[in-house]
Design a protein around this motif. Sequence first.
Motif, PDB file in Angstrom:
ATOM      1  N   LYS A 206       0.839  -1.204   0.000  1.00 24.43           N
ATOM      2  CA  LYS A 206       0.000   0.000   0.000  1.00 24.43           C
ATOM      3  C   LYS A 206       0.869   1.247   0.000  1.00 24.43           C
ATOM      4  O   LYS A 206       1.931   1.288   0.651  1.00 24.43           O
ATOM      5  CB  LYS A 206      -0.895   0.025   1.242  1.00 24.43           C
ATOM      6  N   VAL A 207       0.404   2.262  -0.716  1.00 21.52           N
ATOM      7  CA  VAL A 207       1.106   3.541  -0.749  1.00 21.52           C
ATOM      8  C   VAL A 207       0.347   4.535   0.133  1.00 21.52           C
ATOM      9  O   VAL A 207      -0.804   4.889  -0.166  1.00 21.52           O
ATOM     10  CB  VAL A 207       1.227   4.076  -2.184  1.00 21.52           C
ATOM     11  N   TYR A 208       0.967   4.931   1.209  1.00 22.08           N
ATOM     12  CA  TYR A 208       0.357   5.875   2.147  1.00 22.08           C
ATOM     13  C   TYR A 208       0.640   7.303   1.706  1.00 22.08           C
ATOM     14  O   TYR A 208       1.767   7.644   1.330  1.00 22.08           O
ATOM     15  CB  TYR A 208       0.891   5.641   3.565  1.00 22.08           C
ATOM     16  N   LEU A 209      -0.389   8.107   1.779  1.00 21.35           N
ATOM     17  CA  LEU A 209      -0.262   9.505   1.361  1.00 21.35           C
ATOM     18  C   LEU A 209      -1.050  10.372   2.334  1.00 21.35           C
ATOM     19  O   LEU A 209      -2.269  10.221   2.435  1.00 21.35           O
ATOM     20  CB  LEU A 209      -0.812   9.669  -0.061  1.00 21.35           C
ATOM     21  N   PRO A 210      -0.411  11.275   3.048  1.00 17.85           N
ATOM     22  CA  PRO A 210       1.037  11.474   3.128  1.00 17.85           C
ATOM     23  C   PRO A 210       1.741  10.242   3.701  1.00 17.85           C
ATOM     24  O   PRO A 210       1.102   9.448   4.392  1.00 17.85           O
ATOM     25  CB  PRO A 210       1.188  12.654   4.098  1.00 17.85           C
ATOM     26  N   PRO A 211       3.040  10.112   3.439  1.00 14.74           N
ATOM     27  CA  PRO A 211       3.770   8.966   3.969  1.00 14.74           C
ATOM     28  C   PRO A 211       3.812   9.011   5.494  1.00 14.74           C
ATOM     29  O   PRO A 211       3.891  10.075   6.093  1.00 14.74           O
ATOM     30  CB  PRO A 211       5.176   9.132   3.372  1.00 14.74           C
ATOM     31  N   ARG A 212       3.719   7.835   6.116  1.00 15.08           N
ATOM     32  CA  ARG A 212       3.661   7.790   7.578  1.00 15.08           C
ATOM     33  C   ARG A 212       4.923   7.243   8.207  1.00 15.08           C
ATOM     34  O   ARG A 212       5.063   7.291   9.422  1.00 15.08           O
ATOM     35  CB  ARG A 212       2.501   6.908   8.010  1.00 15.08           C
ATOM     36  N   GLY A 213       5.780   6.668   7.404  1.00 18.57           N
ATOM     37  CA  GLY A 213       7.005   6.103   7.971  1.00 18.57           C
ATOM     38  C   GLY A 213       6.852   4.660   8.374  1.00 18.57           C
ATOM     39  O   GLY A 213       7.801   3.898   8.355  1.00 18.57           O
ATOM     40  N   ALA A 214       5.633   4.270   8.780  1.00 18.86           N
ATOM     41  CA  ALA A 214       5.394   2.877   9.147  1.00 18.86           C
ATOM     42  C   ALA A 214       3.995   2.506   8.689  1.00 18.86           C
ATOM     43  O   ALA A 214       3.096   3.338   8.658  1.00 18.86           O
ATOM     44  CB  ALA A 214       5.519   2.671  10.658  1.00 18.86           C
ATOM     45  N   CYS A 215       3.832   1.249   8.324  1.00 23.17           N
ATOM     46  CA  CYS A 215       2.510   0.781   7.900  1.00 23.17           C
ATOM     47  C   CYS A 215       1.707   0.408   9.139  1.00 23.17           C
ATOM     48  O   CYS A 215       2.112  -0.484   9.891  1.00 23.17           O
ATOM     49  CB  CYS A 215       2.642  -0.424   6.969  1.00 23.17           C
ATOM     50  N   PRO A 216       0.560   1.059   9.379  1.00 25.77           N
ATOM     51  CA  PRO A 216      -0.212   0.754  10.583  1.00 25.77           C
ATOM     52  C   PRO A 216      -0.828  -0.639  10.550  1.00 25.77           C
ATOM     53  O   PRO A 216      -1.197  -1.176  11.588  1.00 25.77           O
ATOM     54  CB  PRO A 216      -1.297   1.838  10.594  1.00 25.77           C
ATOM     55  N   THR A 217      -0.932  -1.231   9.379  1.00 23.65           N
ATOM     56  CA  THR A 217      -1.493  -2.582   9.278  1.00 23.65           C
ATOM     57  C   THR A 217      -0.420  -3.637   9.524  1.00 23.65           C
ATOM     58  O   THR A 217      -0.618  -4.579  10.282  1.00 23.65           O
ATOM     59  CB  THR A 217      -2.110  -2.789   7.878  1.00 23.65           C
ATOM     60  N   CYS A 218       0.739  -3.447   8.875  1.00 22.91           N
ATOM     61  CA  CYS A 218       1.779  -4.477   8.923  1.00 22.91           C
ATOM     62  C   CYS A 218       2.787  -4.226  10.045  1.00 22.91           C
ATOM     63  O   CYS A 218       3.519  -5.143  10.429  1.00 22.91           O
ATOM     64  CB  CYS A 218       2.514  -4.546   7.587  1.00 22.91           C
ATOM     65  N   GLY A 219       2.853  -2.982  10.508  1.00 17.73           N
ATOM     66  CA  GLY A 219       3.788  -2.678  11.587  1.00 17.73           C
ATOM     67  C   GLY A 219       5.243  -2.704  11.153  1.00 17.73           C
ATOM     68  O   GLY A 219       6.127  -2.959  11.967  1.00 17.73           O
ATOM     69  N   VAL A 220       5.493  -2.445   9.878  1.00 16.23           N
ATOM     70  CA  VAL A 220       6.872  -2.421   9.377  1.00 16.23           C
ATOM     71  C   VAL A 220       7.144  -1.045   8.776  1.00 16.23           C
ATOM     72  O   VAL A 220       6.211  -0.309   8.434  1.00 16.23           O
ATOM     73  CB  VAL A 220       7.107  -3.514   8.305  1.00 16.23           C
ATOM     74  N   PRO A 221       8.422  -0.662   8.616  1.00 11.85           N
ATOM     75  CA  PRO A 221       8.718   0.624   7.974  1.00 11.85           C
ATOM     76  C   PRO A 221       8.120   0.672   6.574  1.00 11.85           C
ATOM     77  O   PRO A 221       8.188  -0.311   5.832  1.00 11.85           O
ATOM     78  CB  PRO A 221      10.246   0.656   7.929  1.00 11.85           C
ATOM     79  N   ALA A 222       7.477   1.791   6.262  1.00  8.13           N
ATOM     80  CA  ALA A 222       6.881   1.975   4.933  1.00  8.13           C
ATOM     81  C   ALA A 222       7.500   3.231   4.338  1.00  8.13           C
ATOM     82  O   ALA A 222       6.836   4.222   4.106  1.00  8.13           O
ATOM     83  CB  ALA A 222       5.369   2.094   5.032  1.00  8.13           C
ATOM     84  N   ASP A 223       8.803   3.192   4.164  1.00 10.62           N
ATOM     85  CA  ASP A 223       9.530   4.410   3.822  1.00 10.62           C
ATOM     86  C   ASP A 223      10.089   4.408   2.401  1.00 10.62           C
ATOM     87  O   ASP A 223      10.958   5.216   2.079  1.00 10.62           O
ATOM     88  CB  ASP A 223      10.649   4.651   4.838  1.00 10.62           C
ATOM     89  N   ALA A 224       9.595   3.500   1.556  1.00  9.56           N
ATOM     90  CA  ALA A 224      10.023   3.538   0.148  1.00  9.56           C
ATOM     91  C   ALA A 224       9.268   4.676  -0.538  1.00  9.56           C
ATOM     92  O   ALA A 224       8.056   4.603  -0.725  1.00  9.56           O
ATOM     93  CB  ALA A 224       9.732   2.202  -0.528  1.00  9.56           C
ATOM     94  N   GLU A 225       9.983   5.758  -0.866  1.00  9.08           N
ATOM     95  CA  GLU A 225       9.310   6.916  -1.453  1.00  9.08           C
ATOM     96  C   GLU A 225       8.779   6.572  -2.841  1.00  9.08           C
ATOM     97  O   GLU A 225       9.490   6.006  -3.662  1.00  9.08           O
ATOM     98  CB  GLU A 225      10.284   8.093  -1.526  1.00  9.08           C
ATOM     99  N   THR A 226       7.537   6.937  -3.056  1.00  9.65           N
ATOM    100  CA  THR A 226       6.871   6.617  -4.317  1.00  9.65           C
ATOM    101  C   THR A 226       6.126   7.845  -4.794  1.00  9.65           C
ATOM    102  O   THR A 226       5.291   8.380  -4.065  1.00  9.65           O
ATOM    103  CB  THR A 226       5.854   5.473  -4.122  1.00  9.65           C
ATOM    104  N   GLU A 227       6.435   8.284  -6.009  1.00 12.46           N
ATOM    105  CA  GLU A 227       5.728   9.456  -6.530  1.00 12.46           C
ATOM    106  C   GLU A 227       4.393   9.019  -7.115  1.00 12.46           C
ATOM    107  O   GLU A 227       4.313   8.010  -7.815  1.00 12.46           O
ATOM    108  CB  GLU A 227       6.587  10.151  -7.597  1.00 12.46           C
TER     109      GLU A 227
END
Length: 322
Positions: A206-227
């Motif tokens: 999932k691509v979070y917008l704005p980016p949150r730094g961590a995925c609230p569902t998976c509990g892992v870093p979600a820091d791969a920047e995606t335009e």
Amino acid sequence: MQHDGFEAPYRLEYTYRRSTGPVIGRFLGALRDRRLEGVKTSAGRVLSPPGEYDPETGEDVGAPIDVGPGGVVTTWTWIAEPKPLHPVARPFAWALVRLDGADTAMLHAVDVGGDSGNIRTGLRVSPRWRAVRTGSIRDLECFVPEDLSARTEVRTLATESSGPVAMMPSSVQLDYTITAGRHLSTYLRALATKRIVGGRCPSCTKVYLPPRGACPTCGVPADAETEVADRGTVTTFCIIRIPFDAAPFPPPYASVAVLLDGADMPIFHLVRGVEPEEVRMGMRVRAVWVPDAELGPTLASIRWFEPSGEPDASYESIEGHL
Ligand SMILES: [Zn+2]
């Protein structure tokens, strides 16, 4: 600590008008007349401030009765650094004050000259009234250590009556310092260059917008920047028809949730260039950016969205993103 995140002052402020109801309205009207009222329950307890019903039995309460004006501090906390909207400009105490004749205590400020050594449980206090009173709890500016002159002044005015208060302005104002953090700062900086950057979760993609730094569902870093694209699909919307102070346009206008192409979370923005009645779920829209000279690290770099002219997206394409 060194960091490259943004920091900015932020004020959340709104004022609304609320109806007081017959019991509180009468209490506020009495404050305007420099009187303090309570109500008696069927068991004989006196509630002040008054309640609309007996909290122990749920029964109606009786007619108003005068209490105070003096009272006793039952507990307190010290405010060393008053905020702008506090009733006392110098250090003061918030205290529970049980007024003479009452069985319950009311929360209010106690001004003891700015010295916390002067406040204590058991202290006798009397009210200090504002010169201009409007039928508000603020008519009672604060309590002060009791002295007879204040008590006499109130007693001489106890026969005035200007009636109950029906409506009251209720203001909320919260001042923050917002620290954007690394991921939100990246998102904001990108907006200054007409780019919209989300953060992808490596697990659920999932691509979070704005980016949150961590995925609230998976509990892992979600820091791969995606335009993601500066166009997308309206998922939900709201037509604003009631004017308010901070409205960006005269109503009616539409506020929309836009699922940008490539993102999994909608962002909230405004839509223009279409009659509010024609705004709909699935409508395709594109960002209208401000002129380059006005671009900055803020979502306000997008002035609003407007219809892109593409065919509507299907409900199935947005139903997982509402
Ligand atoms: Zn995830």
